[in-house]
Design a protein around this motif. Structure first.
Motif, PDB file in Angstrom:
ATOM      1  N   GLN A  89       0.824  -1.212   0.000  1.00 35.37           N
ATOM      2  CA  GLN A  89       0.000   0.000   0.000  1.00 35.37           C
ATOM      3  C   GLN A  89       0.856   1.259   0.000  1.00 35.37           C
ATOM      4  O   GLN A  89       0.692   2.147   0.831  1.00 35.37           O
ATOM      5  N   GLN A  90       1.785   1.326  -0.958  1.00 34.53           N
ATOM      6  CA  GLN A  90       2.614   2.522  -1.086  1.00 34.53           C
ATOM      7  C   GLN A  90       1.776   3.737  -1.437  1.00 34.53           C
ATOM      8  O   GLN A  90       2.068   4.847  -1.023  1.00 34.53           O
ATOM      9  N   TYR A  91       0.759   3.509  -2.215  1.00 29.72           N
ATOM     10  CA  TYR A  91      -0.198   4.557  -2.551  1.00 29.72           C
ATOM     11  C   TYR A  91      -1.546   3.903  -2.796  1.00 29.72           C
ATOM     12  O   TYR A  91      -1.640   2.719  -3.064  1.00 29.72           O
ATOM     13  N   LYS A  92      -2.599   4.696  -2.627  1.00 35.76           N
ATOM     14  CA  LYS A  92      -3.962   4.194  -2.796  1.00 35.76           C
ATOM     15  C   LYS A  92      -4.673   5.055  -3.828  1.00 35.76           C
ATOM     16  O   LYS A  92      -4.171   6.102  -4.238  1.00 35.76           O
ATOM     17  N   ASP A 129      -4.679   9.149  -3.972  1.00 34.10           N
ATOM     18  CA  ASP A 129      -3.429   9.779  -3.564  1.00 34.10           C
ATOM     19  C   ASP A 129      -2.833  10.580  -4.720  1.00 34.10           C
ATOM     20  O   ASP A 129      -2.986  10.224  -5.886  1.00 34.10           O
ATOM     21  N   VAL A 166       0.438  11.606  -6.671  1.00 31.25           N
ATOM     22  CA  VAL A 166       1.780  11.071  -6.885  1.00 31.25           C
ATOM     23  C   VAL A 166       2.460  11.870  -7.983  1.00 31.25           C
ATOM     24  O   VAL A 166       1.807  12.530  -8.802  1.00 31.25           O
ATOM     25  N   GLU A 171      -3.467  12.361  -9.731  1.00 25.87           N
ATOM     26  CA  GLU A 171      -4.190  11.565  -8.743  1.00 25.87           C
ATOM     27  C   GLU A 171      -4.325  10.139  -9.254  1.00 25.87           C
ATOM     28  O   GLU A 171      -4.643   9.909 -10.423  1.00 25.87           O
ATOM     29  N   VAL A 172      -4.067   9.178  -8.383  1.00 29.00           N
ATOM     30  CA  VAL A 172      -4.202   7.767  -8.745  1.00 29.00           C
ATOM     31  C   VAL A 172      -5.688   7.456  -8.872  1.00 29.00           C
ATOM     32  O   VAL A 172      -6.459   7.648  -7.932  1.00 29.00           O
ATOM     33  N   THR A 215      -0.964   1.042 -13.321  1.00 29.16           N
ATOM     34  CA  THR A 215      -1.576   2.057 -12.477  1.00 29.16           C
ATOM     35  C   THR A 215      -1.974   3.212 -13.378  1.00 29.16           C
ATOM     36  O   THR A 215      -1.198   3.611 -14.259  1.00 29.16           O
ATOM     37  N   ILE A 266      -3.078   7.185 -13.700  1.00 26.24           N
ATOM     38  CA  ILE A 266      -2.981   8.461 -13.007  1.00 26.24           C
ATOM     39  C   ILE A 266      -3.660   9.526 -13.862  1.00 26.24           C
ATOM     40  O   ILE A 266      -3.444   9.586 -15.075  1.00 26.24           O
TER      41      ILE A 266
END
Length: 159
Positions: free
Chosen positions: A115-118, A121, A123, A131-132, A140, A142
């Motif tokens: 869970q480095q990023y959700k 988030d 980034v 935003e993810v 992923t 974005i």
């Protein structure tokens, strides 16, 4: 004339079981091909699923590859060494081409577990801030501040 015909039949007769087996395998492959289409369409209608042509294509590929392998094994005069060589070449191609897929899949698992990023988030990636919006198994997604969607492979995101 009759003797020529009889000698020709004697030459072909030992291979008759192979020819019958090859015909049966071809017919069974055609039936399996049609059956997978019927089952696929049945489940799509019954459970209101989206059509997934890729899954059907993969199943059809394996049906026909298996049928071709059985046919090649029953052709008189073809050495099993040739079939082993073809299998080795196909295995090498699959192994080398799937390394990126496996790397992205493993990175996707690590991203989900660690869970480095959700989703949601902010980034930064290669001078892009966003935003993810989606974290899938292989990539992923974005959304930048300019509303541009950027898809990044998970192996790149992990590094």
């Amino acid at each position: 004339m009759v003797l020529e015909y009889f000698s020709m039949v004697q030459k072909v007769f030992p291979y008759l079981p192979n020819v019958i087996f090859i015909a049966v395998i071809a017919i069974l492959a055609i039936i399996a091909h049609s059956l997978t289409d019927s089952i696929s369409f049945f489940f799509q209608r019954k459970f209101s699923l989206r059509p997934n042509a890729y899954a059907r294509y993969i199943i059809h590929f394996f049906i026909w590859a298996f049928a071709l392998l059985l046919i090649l094994l029953n052709i008189p005069g073809i050495s099993t060494n040739i079939i082993q060589l073809l299998g080795l070449i196909a295995g090498g191609i699959i192994a080398f081409s799937s390394s990126t897929i496996i790397a992205n899949g493993m990175s996707g698992i690590l991203i989900k577990v660690l869970q480095q990023y959700k989703i949601g988030d902010m980034v930064e990636f290669e001078n892009e801030i966003g935003e993810v919006t989606e974290i899938s198994f292989f990539h992923t997604e974005i959304q930048t501040v300019w509303r541009k969607l950027v898809t990044i492979p998970n192996s790149v995101m992990m590094s």
